[in-house]
Each structure stands twice: as C-alpha cells, then as structure tokens.
Design a protein around this motif. Structure first.
Motif, PDB file in Angstrom:
ATOM      1  N   THR A  55      19.611  43.317   7.304  1.00  0.00           N
ATOM      2  CA  THR A  55      19.423  43.233   8.732  1.00  0.00           C
ATOM      3  C   THR A  55      17.930  43.160   9.051  1.00  0.00           C
ATOM      4  N   THR A  56      17.634  42.706  10.241  1.00  0.00           N
ATOM      5  CA  THR A  56      16.259  42.692  10.721  1.00  0.00           C
ATOM      6  C   THR A  56      16.203  43.401  12.063  1.00  0.00           C
ATOM      7  N   THR A  57      15.129  44.113  12.311  1.00  0.00           N
ATOM      8  CA  THR A  57      14.958  44.867  13.542  1.00  0.00           C
ATOM      9  C   THR A  57      14.136  44.047  14.528  1.00  0.00           C
ATOM     10  N   LEU A  58      14.701  43.832  15.714  1.00  0.00           N
ATOM     11  CA  LEU A  58      14.045  43.027  16.745  1.00  0.00           C
ATOM     12  C   LEU A  58      13.855  43.870  18.002  1.00  0.00           C
ATOM     13  N   PRO A  59      12.699  43.764  18.655  1.00  0.00           N
ATOM     14  CA  PRO A  59      12.493  44.500  19.909  1.00  0.00           C
ATOM     15  C   PRO A  59      13.175  43.788  21.063  1.00  0.00           C
ATOM     16  N   GLY A  60      13.602  44.576  22.053  1.00  0.00           N
ATOM     17  CA  GLY A  60      14.280  43.965  23.187  1.00  0.00           C
ATOM     18  C   GLY A  60      14.219  44.828  24.428  1.00  0.00           C
ATOM     19  N   ARG A  61      14.666  44.248  25.544  1.00  0.00           N
ATOM     20  CA  ARG A  61      14.734  44.936  26.830  1.00  0.00           C
ATOM     21  C   ARG A  61      16.135  44.783  27.399  1.00  0.00           C
ATOM     22  N   VAL A  62      16.603  45.841  28.050  1.00  0.00           N
ATOM     23  CA  VAL A  62      17.911  45.818  28.687  1.00  0.00           C
ATOM     24  C   VAL A  62      17.802  45.086  30.015  1.00  0.00           C
ATOM     25  N   VAL A  63      18.781  44.217  30.290  1.00  0.00           N
ATOM     26  CA  VAL A  63      18.817  43.437  31.528  1.00  0.00           C
ATOM     27  C   VAL A  63      20.206  43.608  32.141  1.00  0.00           C
ATOM     28  N   ALA A  64      20.270  43.802  33.442  1.00  0.00           N
ATOM     29  CA  ALA A  64      21.561  43.885  34.125  1.00  0.00           C
ATOM     30  C   ALA A  64      22.298  42.558  34.001  1.00  0.00           C
ATOM     31  N   SER A  65      23.622  42.633  33.833  1.00  0.00           N
ATOM     32  CA  SER A  65      24.396  41.402  33.674  1.00  0.00           C
ATOM     33  C   SER A  65      24.472  40.604  34.972  1.00  0.00           C
ATOM     34  N   ALA A  66      24.243  41.241  36.103  1.00  0.00           N
ATOM     35  CA  ALA A  66      24.194  40.532  37.397  1.00  0.00           C
ATOM     36  C   ALA A  66      23.353  41.358  38.361  1.00  0.00           C
ATOM     37  N   LEU A 102      24.571  54.383  30.004  1.00  0.00           N
ATOM     38  CA  LEU A 102      23.441  54.920  29.253  1.00  0.00           C
ATOM     39  C   LEU A 102      22.296  53.916  29.190  1.00  0.00           C
ATOM     40  N   LEU A 103      22.622  52.634  29.139  1.00  0.00           N
ATOM     41  CA  LEU A 103      21.606  51.588  29.107  1.00  0.00           C
ATOM     42  C   LEU A 103      21.253  51.186  30.536  1.00  0.00           C
ATOM     43  N   LEU A 104      19.969  51.235  30.858  1.00  0.00           N
ATOM     44  CA  LEU A 104      19.502  50.888  32.190  1.00  0.00           C
ATOM     45  C   LEU A 104      18.557  49.696  32.115  1.00  0.00           C
ATOM     46  N   PRO A 105      18.564  48.827  33.113  1.00  0.00           N
ATOM     47  CA  PRO A 105      17.673  47.660  33.096  1.00  0.00           C
ATOM     48  C   PRO A 105      16.221  48.061  32.928  1.00  0.00           C
ATOM     49  N   GLY A 106      15.519  47.318  32.074  1.00  0.00           N
ATOM     50  CA  GLY A 106      14.121  47.598  31.791  1.00  0.00           C
ATOM     51  C   GLY A 106      13.897  48.517  30.611  1.00  0.00           C
ATOM     52  N   MET A 107      14.951  49.128  30.089  1.00  0.00           N
ATOM     53  CA  MET A 107      14.814  50.069  28.972  1.00  0.00           C
ATOM     54  C   MET A 107      14.445  49.319  27.689  1.00  0.00           C
ATOM     55  N   TYR A 108      13.488  49.894  26.930  1.00  0.00           N
ATOM     56  CA  TYR A 108      13.087  49.307  25.648  1.00  0.00           C
ATOM     57  C   TYR A 108      14.049  49.778  24.560  1.00  0.00           C
ATOM     58  N   VAL A 109      14.536  48.835  23.749  1.00  0.00           N
ATOM     59  CA  VAL A 109      15.449  49.148  22.655  1.00  0.00           C
ATOM     60  C   VAL A 109      15.079  48.296  21.442  1.00  0.00           C
ATOM     61  N   GLN A 110      15.718  48.594  20.320  1.00  0.00           N
ATOM     62  CA  GLN A 110      15.595  47.791  19.113  1.00  0.00           C
ATOM     63  C   GLN A 110      16.989  47.376  18.651  1.00  0.00           C
ATOM     64  N   VAL A 111      17.079  46.177  18.128  1.00  0.00           N
ATOM     65  CA  VAL A 111      18.361  45.605  17.736  1.00  0.00           C
ATOM     66  C   VAL A 111      18.348  45.336  16.240  1.00  0.00           C
ATOM     67  N   GLU A 112      19.437  45.775  15.566  1.00  0.00           N
ATOM     68  CA  GLU A 112      19.619  45.486  14.144  1.00  0.00           C
ATOM     69  C   GLU A 112      20.545  44.280  14.027  1.00  0.00           C
ATOM     70  N   MET A 113      19.969  43.128  13.626  1.00  0.00           N
ATOM     71  CA  MET A 113      20.757  41.903  13.517  1.00  0.00           C
ATOM     72  C   MET A 113      20.972  41.539  12.059  1.00  0.00           C
ATOM     73  N   PRO A 114      22.195  41.156  11.667  1.00  0.00           N
ATOM     74  CA  PRO A 114      22.467  40.762  10.276  1.00  0.00           C
ATOM     75  C   PRO A 114      21.781  39.444   9.935  1.00  0.00           C
ATOM     76  N   GLN A 115      21.224  39.372   8.710  1.00  0.00           N
ATOM     77  CA  GLN A 115      20.516  38.180   8.252  1.00  0.00           C
ATOM     78  C   GLN A 115      21.125  37.559   7.000  1.00  0.00           C
ATOM     79  N   GLY A 116      21.776  38.350   6.187  1.00  0.00           N
ATOM     80  CA  GLY A 116      22.344  37.830   4.947  1.00  0.00           C
ATOM     81  C   GLY A 116      22.934  38.951   4.114  1.00  0.00           C
ATOM     82  N   VAL A 117      23.566  38.586   2.999  1.00  0.00           N
ATOM     83  CA  VAL A 117      24.212  39.548   2.108  1.00  0.00           C
ATOM     84  C   VAL A 117      23.625  39.419   0.713  1.00  0.00           C
ATOM     85  N   VAL A 118      23.267  40.562   0.095  1.00  0.00           N
ATOM     86  CA  VAL A 118      22.845  40.599  -1.306  1.00  0.00           C
ATOM     87  C   VAL A 118      23.935  41.304  -2.101  1.00  0.00           C
TER      88      VAL A 118
END
Length: 381
Positions: free
Chosen positions: A46-57, A277-293
């Motif tokens: 997995t790779t860790t990516l920075p992100g921000r929470v955004v309201a769906s509408a 628990l997640l509010l718009p503008g909140m800083y988070v990190q995302v673990e995204m799958p990249q491959g299998v060893v």
C-alpha cells in the motif's frame, strides 16, 4: 607401583573429579530469549497519500426575493430535510402583488369574454351580409389580443405566487446546517453574495487525495490490476490522531488534469460517515493498495537491527538452539513489520527480546512470544 605412588595417583584422580563437578556446577544455564516463529505469506503493498475530507454535497442558502428577515425557523447545527423552512421574509408587499395579479387576471378574463361574444356577433352578422368582413376581422383580432392579455396576466399571477412562496426560504438539500450568518431584522436581497447559512451532506463524504502522475499512468494502463490480482482493494483511512477509521472506502473518480507545478492528480474517494466523525476540511491519510508480493516474511520491527554499514540484520535460533545472524533484504515497512524478501525463511525463529545479553554462536533457551504470559498465569494459579 609403590604404595606412595598409588596414593598420589588416587588423590590426583579424586581432585580431578572434584574439579570437574565444580566446573559443571558453576556453568551458567542458557540465556532465555523471546522469539517469534515466522511464516511466509503473500501481502498487499500500500501507499500512504495525504487528503482532505469534502462534503458530498453543499448548498449555500440565499434569498431569491428582497425583504426583511422576520424569523429564523431552524436550530443552528441541526439536520434538515429537503423543503424544510429556514427563514421567513416579510411578505406584505408580495401579498399585495399577488392580489394585483389576481385582479389583472380577472380583468383580462372579462375582456376576453366580451371580445369573444363580440366576435360571435360579428360572425352572425357576416353570415347575414349585414356587416363587412373587415369588421369581423377586427373583432377576431380583438378577441385574440384579449386571449393573449389573459395569458400574460396569468403568467404575472404565477410569478407573484412564486415570489410570495419564496418569502419562506426553504432547504434545497438534505443535510446538516451550520451557524446562521444573518439575524432577524436584516435586509436581504435576491442573489446576494453572502449566504444566510450553509447545508452540508456528511454521509457519505468524499476524501480528495493527491497521487503522482506516474502512479496514475499505471492505473490507466491496467498494470495495477495485474499486480493486485484478487487482493483486497478496499481503501483504508487514517485519522489526524493516527487511529484508523472504521469504515473503508472506494475510489470513485480521478481529476483528468495534472497539476503543472506539482505533477500530481487529485483522486476522489468515497467513505460512509454514519457517526459524522469525518468533517469537511479535516486532514487525513489514505492507505491505497498498489500491488501484491508473494512468499515474503513479515518480520516484527523490534527483531530487525542494522549493522555499521546500515545493512539490516536479524538474530535467529536454529534447531540446536544456537544463535545465528542473518543478512536481510528488506523491501519496505508494513505497519509494525518489515517486508523481508531474502535472509529469512518460513519457520525461522526470530529473536525479538533478550538479544542484548547474547552473541552469535551462543546457546539460548527460546520461548515463543506470548507463551511467557501464559506460563506466568499458570504459575499464579
């Protein structure tokens, strides 16, 4: 052999036996160490990516008519449904306009009725050759003009009703309201720049993350699908306090544009947010799958050290309970483990505690991690 020689030989033998027993009694027991038995397995990178929470509408509440705010009809911070009333604008002027529009419709209807009868009368006279065709045409034109006038009056009546209805400002989105940005008695205008309040939809929410263009190319070409195979493709979220988020997410969209300055692409992920628990503008990190060893060892990080050259090493206990040193090839970290591709094998017993008092080649008394707690509890019972 003389008697004295025999006595000396016997005494020497006794002394030697006594020394051997003493040496055997003084020999220290094997040093106890804590080990973890390793197992080879397949793991997803997995790779860790920075992100921000955004309201769906998001809907900003603005007035569509001019007037004075008479009343706020909601509690700040409350949830609202589509169509719920939020503010009330003074509607006296709009009620008057509605009454005027209704009168105009009645007048136009009466005019249409009169011109219609007039046109019918001229039609009868024309059949009797009592009037001219010009007069009949004028009557028909007057009737059609009256009909158009009625339609115009009806449209004005509809506009007046809409404006009167808009004096009650309603929610155009189901979601959570923030604080009110206006007060009772404030003058508002149609389409003003400043919103009266903001409604945000918080379940689900989006998380916008950035990823390099090179990784996006791999996704586009399908290489990531080949590397992932049947592995778990869910996306995990890490909150600002370092704790994992209970809900998993899915990749929903990718911005078709690469930032010229940073060379990254914005990805949008969707997460359920039932507890808000997640509010718009909140800083988070995302673990995204990249491959299998495949067929690698996940070694606890506390059992891996580095030598003076920075090469990762580990101490293992062999079948004779003798300490051996292994030179490792580490791919990367995975949580509190190192992904080891070379140097450790399935079934190896890795020393994770107690290695400060041992050396390579020493005989030790290995004990599986977790077993010492069980033994202590059994001894207490």
């Amino acid at each position: 052999m003389t008697l004295n020689t025999a006595k000396l030989t016997l005494a020497a033998t006794i002394v030697g036996i006594s020394c051997g027993v003493a040496i055997a009694q003084d020999a220290p027991p094997p040093t106890p160490v804590t080990v973890v038995t390793l197992q080879a397995e397949d793991t997803t990178l997995t790779t860790t990516l920075p992100g921000r929470v955004v309201a769906s509408a998001v809907a900003e509440v603005r007035p569509q008519v001019n007037g004075i705010i008479q009343e706020r009809l909601f509690d700040e911070g409350a949830d609202v449904e589509f169509g719920d009333p939020l503010y009330k604008i003074d509607d006296a002027t709009y009620e008057a306009e509605l009454a005027q529009a209704e009168a105009s419709v009645a007048q136009a209807q009466a005019n249409l009725d009169a011109t219609t009868k007039e046109a019918e009368r001229f039609a009868t006279l024309l059949d009797r050759n009592v009037t001219s065709a010009q007069s009949y045409d004028d009557a028909i034109a007057a009737r059609d003009a009256a009909s158009a006038g009625l339609q115009l009056a009806q449209a004005q009546l509809q506009t007046a009703r809409i404006n009167l209805d808009r004096t009650t400002i309603r929610a155009q989105l189901t979601g959570s309201l923030g604080r009110s940005l206006t007060t009772q008695g404030a003058l508002v205008t149609a389409g003003q720049a400043e919103p009266l309040a903001t409604i945000r939809q918080l379940d689900p929410v989006y998380v916008d993350v950035t990823q390099s263009a090179a990784d996006i190319i791999r996704w586009r070409r399908g290489h990531t699908d080949q590397e992932l195979g049947d592995a778990d493709r869910t996306v995990e979220l890490i909150l600002a306090d370092g704790a994992p988020y209970e809900q998993t997410g899915q990749l929903t969209a990718a911005e078709p544009h690469v930032d010229e300055l940073t060379g990254v692409v914005v990805l949008r992920l969707e997460f359920d947010n039932p507890d808000r628990l997640l509010l718009p503008g909140m800083y988070v990190q995302v673990e995204m799958p990249q491959g299998v060893v495949e067929n690698v060892i996940l070694a606890p990080q506390e059992g891996i050290t580095r030598d003076r050259r920075g090469q990762p090493t580990a101490l293992v206990v062999n079948d004779e309970n003798v300490v051996e040193q292994r030179m490792l090839t580490v791919l990367r970290d995975s949580g509190n483990h190192w992904i080891v591709t070379e140097g450790l094998e399935d079934g190896d017993r890795l020393i994770v505690a107690g290695f400060q008092k041992i050396a390579v080649g020493a005989t030790v008394a290995p004990q599986e991690r977790g077993a010492e707690t069980t033994d202590a509890s059994a001894a207490q019972n």
